[in-house]
Motif scaffolding. Structure first.
Motif, PDB file in Angstrom:
ATOM      1  N   LEU A 277     100.825  30.456 111.034  1.00 37.18           N
ATOM      2  CA  LEU A 277      99.962  30.825 112.159  1.00 37.18           C
ATOM      3  C   LEU A 277     100.324  30.052 113.420  1.00 37.18           C
ATOM      4  O   LEU A 277     100.142  30.542 114.542  1.00 37.18           O
ATOM      5  CB  LEU A 277      98.513  30.557 111.764  1.00 37.18           C
ATOM      6  CG  LEU A 277      97.433  31.410 112.417  1.00 37.18           C
ATOM      7  CD1 LEU A 277      97.596  32.869 112.038  1.00 37.18           C
ATOM      8  CD2 LEU A 277      96.051  30.914 111.996  1.00 37.18           C
TER       9      LEU A 277
ATOM     10  N   TYR B  23      95.245  35.410 117.952  1.00 33.05           N
ATOM     11  CA  TYR B  23      95.927  36.571 117.371  1.00 33.05           C
ATOM     12  C   TYR B  23      95.066  37.831 117.503  1.00 33.05           C
ATOM     13  O   TYR B  23      95.574  38.931 117.782  1.00 33.05           O
ATOM     14  CB  TYR B  23      96.236  36.324 115.890  1.00 33.05           C
ATOM     15  CG  TYR B  23      97.491  35.521 115.626  1.00 33.05           C
ATOM     16  CD1 TYR B  23      98.649  36.118 115.170  1.00 33.05           C
ATOM     17  CD2 TYR B  23      97.503  34.141 115.811  1.00 33.05           C
ATOM     18  CE1 TYR B  23      99.799  35.379 114.909  1.00 33.05           C
ATOM     19  CE2 TYR B  23      98.632  33.381 115.566  1.00 33.05           C
ATOM     20  CZ  TYR B  23      99.791  34.008 115.112  1.00 33.05           C
ATOM     21  OH  TYR B  23     100.924  33.271 114.865  1.00 33.05           O
TER      22      TYR B  23
ATOM     23  N   TYR C 162     103.977  34.188 116.051  1.00 30.48           N
ATOM     24  CA  TYR C 162     102.995  34.723 117.020  1.00 30.48           C
ATOM     25  C   TYR C 162     103.635  35.790 117.907  1.00 30.48           C
ATOM     26  O   TYR C 162     103.056  36.872 118.114  1.00 30.48           O
ATOM     27  CB  TYR C 162     102.449  33.573 117.864  1.00 30.48           C
ATOM     28  CG  TYR C 162     101.553  34.032 118.995  1.00 30.48           C
ATOM     29  CD1 TYR C 162     100.314  34.604 118.752  1.00 30.48           C
ATOM     30  CD2 TYR C 162     101.969  33.890 120.326  1.00 30.48           C
ATOM     31  CE1 TYR C 162      99.500  35.030 119.800  1.00 30.48           C
ATOM     32  CE2 TYR C 162     101.161  34.296 121.376  1.00 30.48           C
ATOM     33  CZ  TYR C 162      99.928  34.869 121.109  1.00 30.48           C
ATOM     34  OH  TYR C 162      99.137  35.291 122.136  1.00 30.48           O
TER      35      TYR C 162
ATOM     36  N   MET D  20      93.351  31.848 115.036  1.00 29.18           N
ATOM     37  CA  MET D  20      93.156  33.223 114.544  1.00 29.18           C
ATOM     38  C   MET D  20      92.582  34.101 115.657  1.00 29.18           C
ATOM     39  O   MET D  20      92.965  35.277 115.786  1.00 29.18           O
ATOM     40  CB  MET D  20      92.214  33.211 113.333  1.00 29.18           C
ATOM     41  CG  MET D  20      92.833  32.594 112.069  1.00 29.18           C
ATOM     42  SD  MET D  20      91.645  32.343 110.727  1.00 29.18           S
ATOM     43  CE  MET D  20      91.258  34.036 110.283  1.00 29.18           C
TER      44      MET D  20
ATOM     45  N   THR E  82      92.401  26.121 113.099  1.00 34.79           N
ATOM     46  CA  THR E  82      92.834  27.422 112.571  1.00 34.79           C
ATOM     47  C   THR E  82      91.960  28.574 113.057  1.00 34.79           C
ATOM     48  O   THR E  82      92.490  29.621 113.481  1.00 34.79           O
ATOM     49  CB  THR E  82      92.890  27.378 111.030  1.00 34.79           C
ATOM     50  OG1 THR E  82      93.888  26.442 110.629  1.00 34.79           O
ATOM     51  CG2 THR E  82      93.244  28.741 110.457  1.00 34.79           C
TER      52      THR E  82
END
Length: 480
Positions: free
Chosen positions: A329, A369, A335, A366, A362
């Motif tokens: 990630l 994204y 990405y 997320m 995290t």
């Protein structure tokens, strides 16, 4: 090359390096060990012989008028011999005759015209062995010969039969002749030109070498073993990296279907194809890739291969799922590729159960994204690190039921049904879509449908297939 050969190959290379380096260093240490003996013996020998060179001036001053020595002079010569342990005797030569010797009186003619310096006389009249002496001219008529005791090569004799090469003659302990290439009785030599040597007793020298250098040898072995272990790991890692970078690990797609059997997407699985076209089982390389933290590299490779394939043609409504770990990630390339791929399909990133979440940022990542349409799934829920508390700490869109729960529907139907019912209930409350994995029988599919599950994946419907086969499959099927 197949991955099952890389470990033996890397071990073989490391062992070759180990024995090459160990052998080279051992040989150098061994040669230096012997050289130390040779150097030490030469030093001792030269020190003994240089005694007369260093006292030459004193000899000339004390005995400059010597002819036939009187009693006082004889005593003085005897004291000199007693003082220097390397000397055996001193002989006085007057008008080319031996007129006196501290070993015993002699009266015989000697060879004329010898220059001052060191000599080897090939045969002593007393012992029939060679003898080393130093000739010194005191005046026009008188000279002295300083005779040396037989060689005692104690240092070199520890590792074999030591010798000193005086030009054409090699003398061992007690002036034993090993080699004689001279045809003259008196052979002159220079101290700087003598060479020490040894006929090595291999067993003795190796035993002594190991005894004295055991600590160094053990340290060298440990350092080399550790280095070779690290080299083995490095070779394995670089080999895997090479395979990933050159797309030897291919994306295989296993279709995901709805209740009516229509393909609505696919999970991208990693399959290693060797140069011979053999398929390498995932369990042989996936755990290693995760252990060595190469998952981001593999994820980038799979994303890139899918992006450059024709699978994305008219795939706007398709769900394409990629397995990844938390580490992926935060990989900039993952990405960038995800953002690009999300423009052509419904991209789902599945967190595998094999590694835990450890970073506090995290959830924030997320969300970055998600701004580009990326969705998230938790894979193999209920196994490994896919714990229930993840559902409260992280936002997911899909929850995938692990194959182990599906398998138990055949053997322990009642308990497994209750367990899956609880997962379905939890998913509805948390507004998560469910995907059942590993379905192999019609009975499993029927039970899951009655429990309200909408999406299915397993061998009952489709096996994982390579890109071309999947493209051909979706071209024939109805649009989802």
């Amino acid at each position: 090359m197949n991955i099952k050969y890389i470990k033996p190959l890397s071990i073989a290379i490391s062992l070759l390096v180990f024995f090459t380096v160990f052998g080279t260093v051992f040989t150098i240490m061994y040669q230096n060990f012997i050289h130390t003996f040779l150097t030490e013996e030469r030093r001792i020998s030269l020190e003994e012989l240089r005694v007369v060179k260093e006292e030459e001036l004193a000899f000339k001053q004390q005995f400059s008028t010597l002819a036939i020595p009187d009693e006082n002079q004889q005593q003085a010569l005897t004291k000199i011999v007693a003082k220097h342990k390397c000397m055996s005797s001193i002989g006085v030569i007057h008008n080319n005759y031996f007129v006196y010797s501290t070993y015993g009186k002699r009266d015989r003619k000697v060879k004329k015209g010898l220059e001052p310096g060191f000599y080897i006389k090939q045969k002593s009249m007393l012992t029939s062995n060679p003898v080393i002496y130093y000739l010194l001219h005191l005046n026009d008529k008188t000279s002295i010969r300083i005779y040396f005791k037989p060689l005692t090569l104690e240092v070199l004799d520890r590792i074999g039969e030591g010798y000193i090469n005086f030009g054409g003659i090699q003398l061992a302990t007690n002036n034993k002749i090993l080699k004689n290439k001279l045809n003259i009785v008196h052979s002159r030599f220079d101290l700087d030109n003598i060479v020490t040597g040894v006929n090595i007793d291999r067993v003795s020298v190796i035993k002594l070498f190991i005894k004295r250098k055991l600590g160094y040898i053990c340290s060298l072995s440990i350092i080399l073993l550790v280095s070779c272990y690290l080299l083995t790991k490095k070779i394995e890692r670089e080999f895997i990296r090479y395979q990933i970078r050159h797309h030897r690990i291919k994306p295989y797609l296993q279709p995901i279907v709805d209740r009516d059997g229509h393909i609505i997407g696919a999970e991208i699985l990693a399959r290693w194809i060797t140069n011979k076209g053999e398929l390498v089982a995932p369990y042989l390389f996936i755990p290693y890739i995760e252990q060595e933290k190469l998952t981001p590299l593999l994820t980038c490779s799979l994303l890139d291969q899918i992006y450059n394939s024709n699978v994305l043609n008219n795939a706007k409504a398709f769900k394409l799922s990629f397995n990844l770990t938390e580490l992926c990630l935060f990989e900039p390339k993952v990405y960038a590729l995800s953002k690009r791929l999300a423009q052509h399909c419904r991209l789902v990133l599945e967190f595998t159960e094999s590694t835990p979440f450890i970073r506090k940022d995290t959830p924030k990542k997320m969300q970055v994204y998600r701004q580009h349409g990326v969705e998230f799934a938790i894979d193999d829920y209920g196994t490994g690190f896919s714990a229930p508390h993840y559902l409260t700490e992280y936002k997911f869109d899909y929850l995938k039921i692990d194959k182990c729960f599906i398998d138990n529907l055949n053997d322990n139907k009642e308990k497994s049904t209750h367990l899956i019912e609880s997962i379905v209930f939890l998913a509805k409350k948390l507004n998560l879509e469910l995907v059942a994995e590993g379905i192999e029988t019609d009975n499993q599919a029927a039970i899951l449908k009655t429990l309200g599950i909408r999406y299915f994946q397993g061998f009952l419907f489709y096996k994982p297939m390579y890109l071309k086969a999947f493209s051909q499959l979706i071209a024939k099927s109805d649009k989802p």
